[in-house]
Write a protein that holds these residues in place. Structure first.
Motif, PDB file in Angstrom:
ATOM      1  N   THR A  49      28.057 -17.754  -2.375  1.00  0.00           N
ATOM      2  CA  THR A  49      26.412 -17.841  -2.767  1.00  0.00           C
ATOM      3  C   THR A  49      25.692 -17.220  -1.834  1.00  0.00           C
ATOM      4  N   ALA A  50      24.576 -17.147  -2.373  1.00  0.00           N
ATOM      5  CA  ALA A  50      23.598 -16.605  -1.686  1.00  0.00           C
ATOM      6  C   ALA A  50      22.025 -16.691  -2.395  1.00  0.00           C
ATOM      7  N   ASN A  51      20.888 -16.567  -1.629  1.00  0.00           N
ATOM      8  CA  ASN A  51      19.616 -16.586  -2.152  1.00  0.00           C
ATOM      9  C   ASN A  51      19.041 -15.398  -1.609  1.00  0.00           C
ATOM     10  N   LEU A  52      18.411 -14.412  -2.786  1.00  0.00           N
ATOM     11  CA  LEU A  52      17.915 -13.224  -2.720  1.00  0.00           C
ATOM     12  C   LEU A  52      16.233 -13.618  -2.378  1.00  0.00           C
ATOM     13  N   PRO A  53      15.903 -13.254  -1.263  1.00  0.00           N
ATOM     14  CA  PRO A  53      14.534 -13.737  -0.792  1.00  0.00           C
ATOM     15  C   PRO A  53      13.681 -12.692  -1.707  1.00  0.00           C
ATOM     16  N   PRO A  54      12.007 -13.050  -2.184  1.00  0.00           N
ATOM     17  CA  PRO A  54      11.379 -12.130  -2.665  1.00  0.00           C
ATOM     18  C   PRO A  54      11.052 -11.048  -1.778  1.00  0.00           C
ATOM     19  N   PHE A  55      10.904  -9.742  -2.643  1.00  0.00           N
ATOM     20  CA  PHE A  55      10.403  -8.328  -1.904  1.00  0.00           C
ATOM     21  C   PHE A  55      11.602  -7.955  -0.907  1.00  0.00           C
ATOM     22  N   ALA A  56      12.695  -8.574  -1.312  1.00  0.00           N
ATOM     23  CA  ALA A  56      13.893  -7.693  -0.381  1.00  0.00           C
ATOM     24  C   ALA A  56      14.405  -6.403  -0.723  1.00  0.00           C
ATOM     25  N   GLY A  57      14.320  -5.478  -0.062  1.00  0.00           N
ATOM     26  CA  GLY A  57      14.598  -4.046  -0.610  1.00  0.00           C
ATOM     27  C   GLY A  57      15.926  -3.638  -0.176  1.00  0.00           C
ATOM     28  N   ARG A  58      16.309  -2.543  -0.605  1.00  0.00           N
ATOM     29  CA  ARG A  58      17.809  -2.059  -0.514  1.00  0.00           C
ATOM     30  C   ARG A  58      18.037  -1.877   1.107  1.00  0.00           C
ATOM     31  N   GLY A  59      19.097  -2.361   1.482  1.00  0.00           N
ATOM     32  CA  GLY A  59      19.376  -2.463   2.821  1.00  0.00           C
ATOM     33  C   GLY A  59      19.058  -3.764   3.652  1.00  0.00           C
ATOM     34  N   SER A  60      18.380  -4.470   3.088  1.00  0.00           N
ATOM     35  CA  SER A  60      18.068  -5.667   3.763  1.00  0.00           C
ATOM     36  C   SER A  60      19.422  -6.515   3.922  1.00  0.00           C
ATOM     37  N   ARG A  61      19.397  -7.535   4.780  1.00  0.00           N
ATOM     38  CA  ARG A  61      20.504  -8.213   5.043  1.00  0.00           C
ATOM     39  C   ARG A  61      20.004  -9.643   4.832  1.00  0.00           C
ATOM     40  N   ILE A  62      21.049 -10.672   4.089  1.00  0.00           N
ATOM     41  CA  ILE A  62      20.627 -12.182   3.676  1.00  0.00           C
ATOM     42  C   ILE A  62      22.009 -12.640   4.119  1.00  0.00           C
ATOM     43  N   ASP A  63      21.753 -14.035   4.354  1.00  0.00           N
ATOM     44  CA  ASP A  63      22.830 -14.972   4.715  1.00  0.00           C
ATOM     45  C   ASP A  63      23.697 -15.390   3.356  1.00  0.00           C
TER      46      ASP A  63
ATOM     47  N   ALA B   9      13.219  -6.319  -9.919  1.00  0.00           N
ATOM     48  CA  ALA B   9      11.785  -5.863 -10.295  1.00  0.00           C
ATOM     49  C   ALA B   9      10.829  -6.849 -10.276  1.00  0.00           C
ATOM     50  N   GLY B  10       9.486  -6.830 -10.005  1.00  0.00           N
ATOM     51  CA  GLY B  10       8.371  -7.669  -9.998  1.00  0.00           C
ATOM     52  C   GLY B  10       7.015  -7.010 -10.305  1.00  0.00           C
ATOM     53  N   ASN B  11       6.183  -7.638 -10.642  1.00  0.00           N
ATOM     54  CA  ASN B  11       4.813  -7.171 -11.188  1.00  0.00           C
ATOM     55  C   ASN B  11       3.794  -7.747  -9.940  1.00  0.00           C
ATOM     56  N   PHE B  12       4.051  -7.933  -9.071  1.00  0.00           N
ATOM     57  CA  PHE B  12       3.204  -8.585  -8.003  1.00  0.00           C
ATOM     58  C   PHE B  12       2.284  -7.681  -7.565  1.00  0.00           C
ATOM     59  N   GLY B  13       0.952  -8.049  -7.771  1.00  0.00           N
ATOM     60  CA  GLY B  13      -0.344  -7.066  -7.134  1.00  0.00           C
ATOM     61  C   GLY B  13      -0.613  -5.930  -8.401  1.00  0.00           C
ATOM     62  N   GLN B  14       0.082  -5.929  -9.233  1.00  0.00           N
ATOM     63  CA  GLN B  14      -0.171  -4.854 -10.437  1.00  0.00           C
ATOM     64  C   GLN B  14      -1.236  -5.360 -11.318  1.00  0.00           C
TER      65      GLN B  14
ATOM     66  N   GLY C  48       5.503 -16.552  -9.559  1.00  0.00           N
ATOM     67  CA  GLY C  48       6.378 -15.145  -9.692  1.00  0.00           C
ATOM     68  C   GLY C  48       7.053 -14.844  -8.380  1.00  0.00           C
ATOM     69  N   VAL C  49       6.446 -15.167  -7.411  1.00  0.00           N
ATOM     70  CA  VAL C  49       7.153 -14.931  -6.020  1.00  0.00           C
ATOM     71  C   VAL C  49       8.186 -16.016  -5.671  1.00  0.00           C
ATOM     72  N   ARG C  50       9.228 -15.747  -5.805  1.00  0.00           N
ATOM     73  CA  ARG C  50      10.282 -16.706  -5.685  1.00  0.00           C
ATOM     74  C   ARG C  50      11.818 -15.974  -5.428  1.00  0.00           C
TER      75      ARG C  50
ATOM     76  N   GLU D 192       0.390 -21.981  -7.475  1.00  0.00           N
ATOM     77  CA  GLU D 192       1.009 -23.355  -8.062  1.00  0.00           C
ATOM     78  C   GLU D 192       1.194 -24.099  -6.866  1.00  0.00           C
ATOM     79  N   LEU D 193       0.792 -25.398  -6.844  1.00  0.00           N
ATOM     80  CA  LEU D 193       0.938 -26.417  -5.813  1.00  0.00           C
ATOM     81  C   LEU D 193       2.601 -26.929  -5.732  1.00  0.00           C
ATOM     82  N   ARG D 194       3.200 -27.315  -4.783  1.00  0.00           N
ATOM     83  CA  ARG D 194       4.473 -27.755  -4.625  1.00  0.00           C
ATOM     84  C   ARG D 194       4.367 -29.275  -5.270  1.00  0.00           C
ATOM     85  N   GLN D 195       3.263 -29.942  -4.950  1.00  0.00           N
ATOM     86  CA  GLN D 195       3.073 -31.396  -5.394  1.00  0.00           C
ATOM     87  C   GLN D 195       1.945 -31.351  -6.471  1.00  0.00           C
ATOM     88  N   PRO D 196       2.062 -31.256  -7.585  1.00  0.00           N
ATOM     89  CA  PRO D 196       1.012 -31.545  -8.521  1.00  0.00           C
ATOM     90  C   PRO D 196      -0.114 -32.576  -8.223  1.00  0.00           C
ATOM     91  N   ASP D 197      -1.357 -32.408  -8.318  1.00  0.00           N
ATOM     92  CA  ASP D 197      -2.303 -33.281  -8.072  1.00  0.00           C
ATOM     93  C   ASP D 197      -3.840 -32.778  -8.347  1.00  0.00           C
TER      94      ASP D 197
END
Length: 406
Positions: free
Chosen positions: A132-146, A218-223, A73-75, A230-235
């Motif tokens: 195009t851009a990627n909005l990082p997780p937990f980015a709040g109003r006023g944050s700047r992104i590339d 909006a997210g539910n992290f910590g609630q 969920g953190v993506r 999740e592993l990036r390489q399942p094993d």
């Protein structure tokens, strides 16, 4: 036989008692993370949590949990927008070939209170672009992104251009950021009457910190009291090792296990009471974990790249690798007629063909990566030949690994 069985049973009971005593919830818990990590690291050094030694090794590299896994969920979220780049030095879109550029320019001027007639502008200092851009997780109003800016029309270069304010929307159609600013273009192009030189991609550029976040995701992290790693390489092996490592640390830090494996990719974590999710993850994400990987060989036939994993094994096989080279040389001879004769100059063809075939026979078998690479080098073949050899070994059933051809 009875004596051996009694000794083995006694050793098992003693070991079980020691493990049960050390992991009992009645033990005194450690007050700080450092104390718990020190006690846990002592057991790791003693081999308690590494498992028995294997002929194939204890696993891959020792990595931190944060480097091989992520929280479900953190993506990031992808954003896209359509805009205009102005201020180009004659390298923009041809308005006749890109009518949407002229329509966008007129719409922008209409919003600014200017209504130019259609078809009056022929300047090539403007270009239509996709941002195009990627909005990082937990980015709040006023944050700047590339942001990344790419040409949409027939512009030859975006160097020196300025992106006009462009709204960036997500997959749901809502605007989450607005981009604007001067671009950085690494590529360039130069041309003359008879030659043209292009380096890099002059029709694409970036604007560092060029977008301003206007809306949070909006997210539910910590609630919730449960988190999923999740592993990036399942094993399966790596998942079990991570679970045991986290529980070994948690029993001394929180006096209770907190992790339980779910499948080959995910682990459930139960957050301790009276502790935030951020602090809980900060305490466990730095734990070192012995990773494991699948035996795999990756080959790229286009570039001749061969990557062999540490766990790859090859049964003992004999390999014959030969190369055939044919060389054709044309040495025509010019025949001149005698003076004052009726003859004409003629060309007599002369072709020389040389055929050379070489072959090498070698025995290849690797119990470890070093022996395997040494055997391939002794055959003396090029990367393309190594790819063909590995494919033949796989077909023969002697390559005990997954072969991935790209």
């Amino acid at each position: 036989m009875i004596r051996r069985f009694a000794i083995a049973l006694l050793a098992f009971l003693v070991t079980s008692a020691l493990h049960a005593g050390e992991s009992s919830p009645k033990d005194k818990g450690y007050k700080t993370v450092g104390q718990a990590q020190a006690a846990w690291q002592k057991e790791v050094d003693e081999g308690r949590w590494g498992g028995p030694a294997s002929p194939l090794g204890d696993g891959g590299a020792i990595a931190r949990l944060k480097d091989i896994a992520a929280i479900q969920g953190v993506r990031e979220n992808q954003l896209v927008g359509y805009g205009l780049v102005i201020g180009l030095n004659g390298s923009g879109d041809s308005l006749r070939n890109a009518p949407f550029t002229e329509q966008s320019m007129r719409a922008m001027l209409d919003n600014l209170g200017i209504s130019p007639p259609a078809g009056t502008s022929r300047a090539k200092n403007i270009a239509a672009v996709i941002v195009t851009a990627n909005l990082p997780p937990f980015a709040g109003r006023g944050s700047r992104i590339d942001v990344t800016v790419s040409s949409l029309g027939d512009a030859t270069s975006l160097s020196g251009g300025t992106l006009v304010m462009t709204p960036l929307a997500g997959a749901d159609g809502q605007v989450y950021a607005a981009a604007q600013g001067n671009m950085i273009v690494s590529g360039f192009t130069a041309s003359g009457d008879a030659a043209k030189v292009t380096q890099g991609v002059p029709t694409s550029g970036r604007i560092p910190n060029g977008a301003l976040v206007e809306k949070e995701v909006a997210g539910n992290f910590g609630q919730e009291g449960e988190l999923v790693v999740e592993l990036r390489q399942p094993d399966f092996t790596t998942v079990v090792r991570i679970t045991d490592t986290i529980n070994a640390f948690a029993k001394r830090r929180y006096n209770q296990p907190v992790a339980k494996e779910r499948d080959a990719k995910s682990i459930r974590l139960r957050k301790p009471k009276n502790m935030t999710a951020a602090r809980f993850l900060a305490e466990i994400e730095g734990l070192p974990v012995p990773t494991d990987e699948v035996a795999r060989v990756v080959v790229d036939e286009r570039t001749g790249t061969v990557v062999i994993g540490e766990k790859v094994r090859i049964s003992r096989v004999a390999i014959s690798h030969g190369s055939l080279s044919v060389r054709v040389t044309e040495t025509p001879t010019v025949i001149q007629p005698e003076p004052f004769s009726d003859g004409v100059t003629a060309v007599e063809p002369n072709t020389n063909i040389q055929v050379q075939q070489t072959s090498k026979l070698g025995v290849l078998g690797g119990t470890d990566l070093e022996s395997l690479v040494k055997g391939l080098n002794q055959i003396g073949v090029k990367p393309q030949g190594i790819i063909a050899i590995l494919q033949g070994i796989k077909t023969a059933g002697a390559l005990h690994a997954e072969l991935v051809v790209q």
